[in-house]
Design an enzyme around this catalytic site. Sequence first.
Site, PDB file in Angstrom:
ATOM      1  N   ASP A  70      -8.691  -2.835  -6.915  1.00  0.00           N
ATOM      2  CA  ASP A  70      -8.119  -2.567  -5.597  1.00  0.00           C
ATOM      3  C   ASP A  70      -9.165  -1.926  -4.691  1.00  0.00           C
ATOM      4  O   ASP A  70      -9.723  -0.867  -4.992  1.00  0.00           O
ATOM      5  CB  ASP A  70      -6.911  -1.643  -5.756  1.00  0.00           C
ATOM      6  CG  ASP A  70      -6.211  -1.373  -4.451  1.00  0.00           C
ATOM      7  OD1 ASP A  70      -6.719  -0.547  -3.668  1.00  0.00           O
ATOM      8  OD2 ASP A  70      -5.161  -1.999  -4.202  1.00  0.00           O
ATOM      9  N   HIS A 108      -6.630  -5.913  -1.452  1.00  0.00           N
ATOM     10  CA  HIS A 108      -5.643  -4.870  -1.208  1.00  0.00           C
ATOM     11  C   HIS A 108      -4.567  -5.445  -0.296  1.00  0.00           C
ATOM     12  O   HIS A 108      -4.858  -5.815   0.837  1.00  0.00           O
ATOM     13  CB  HIS A 108      -6.299  -3.655  -0.550  1.00  0.00           C
ATOM     14  CG  HIS A 108      -5.372  -2.478  -0.375  1.00  0.00           C
ATOM     15  ND1 HIS A 108      -4.961  -1.712  -1.444  1.00  0.00           N
ATOM     16  CD2 HIS A 108      -4.770  -1.950   0.719  1.00  0.00           C
ATOM     17  CE1 HIS A 108      -4.152  -0.752  -1.000  1.00  0.00           C
ATOM     18  NE2 HIS A 108      -4.022  -0.879   0.304  1.00  0.00           N
ATOM     19  N   SER A 128       0.834  -1.205   0.000  1.00  0.00           N
ATOM     20  CA  SER A 128       0.000   0.000   0.000  1.00  0.00           C
ATOM     21  C   SER A 128       0.868   1.253   0.000  1.00  0.00           C
ATOM     22  O   SER A 128       1.669   1.450  -0.904  1.00  0.00           O
ATOM     23  CB  SER A 128      -0.965  -0.037   1.184  1.00  0.00           C
ATOM     24  OG  SER A 128      -1.974   0.939   1.033  1.00  0.00           O
TER      25      SER A 128
END
Length: 415
Positions: free
Chosen positions: A293, A360, A197
């Site tokens: 995502d 994610h 991330s």
Amino acid sequence: MEKLLLIGFIVAGLILGAQANEYLDFNVTEVDRIEELEFGFSKYSSNLNPLLVGLTLIRGADSGAVCLDGTLPGYHLHRGHGSGANSWLIQLEGGGWCNNIRTCVYRKKTRRGSSNYMEKQLQFTGILSDKAQENPDFFNWNRVKLRYCDGASFSGDGQNQAAQLQFRGERIWRAAIDDLKAKGMRYANQALLSGCSAGGLAAILRCDEFRNYFPGSTKVKCLSDAGLFLDTADVSGGRTIRNLYNGIVELQSVKNNLPRICTNHLDPTSCFFPQNLISQIKTPLFIVNAAYDTWQIQSSIAPTSADPSGFWHDCRLNHEKCTPAQMRFLQGFRDQMLRVVRGFSMSRQNGLFINSCFAHCQTERQDTWFADDSPVIKKKAVAIAVGDWYFDRAEVKLVDCPYPCDKSCHNLVFR
């Protein structure tokens, strides 16, 4: 049958979208929930015997390398052994950003802004696992998780004295590397910089710099997981994520720490977007990203600020509740992602794993990294794809067919 992996409790206004006429705003409780979105708590990711690794603070750093609140930064290190004794994996922690004084002041009272609030031990799973059956290629490497406490993907260098905020992400990065080199990383014969991330974005931003810390004889590559944040319009036609990134870059004085190969022809905010960087990076880079995502759907594409009528509410939380028109919009997002990586994927040294899942971060979770029912593309799990690429066993350019064809996904669903 698709796995419904994560049930998150997300209330209106939680998501990281910008509020009307202002940038990102969220409170301390929401920071914790954002972390749940990124790192997941689910029955699938449980580990019967997880490795717990203690926190090491980077003491004596005279470079001003401190968290948002001025406390010392830190990392978790588990030593390698055997054939991996001189191999190093650095995992950059993720956890969103702060882009204005208000959100950074909130953040400095959490583990994403202060080592006072960091867990003293962390579980090492997925790419950080010490078990060969869970992490076949990197289990015996020196594995490090660098904690994220600056709010600008390890890239800021400034301060706000009035608010008692230190924006020292770039100094934290350098201090950590120096500390690890002193603990043996200078002798590495293999190294991999990875991140998830906001940490995945940092792995891209710092990739070539990481390469330069080692002699030419050291094999160095980089891995970005869920870090391919696209400069895209939201459902209202606004630029939620660009406004967010512009706030981060300006507030935290990020400009001077961005790759010069980008800033010599684009504005600093554009150079915080991976799409303007990945094809110019010289070091081999592997991108793992879900085509749908969930962070980007909830925080960039369809944030509550861009959807005042709530038309996207159900779709945002559960892809199975998306209308045909909404799915077409999301397919357009996937198409944009594939266009962004087209030139990048032409380089033989780079690698790609773009699966058509609503997910994610897939490298730190055991169930999505390497398990009996892990997500696969052409029967290859993420761990095998990354290993094949890193060790040059095969060229890896894996792009999934569009949703809903992939039945191996561990899709995230919220309520």
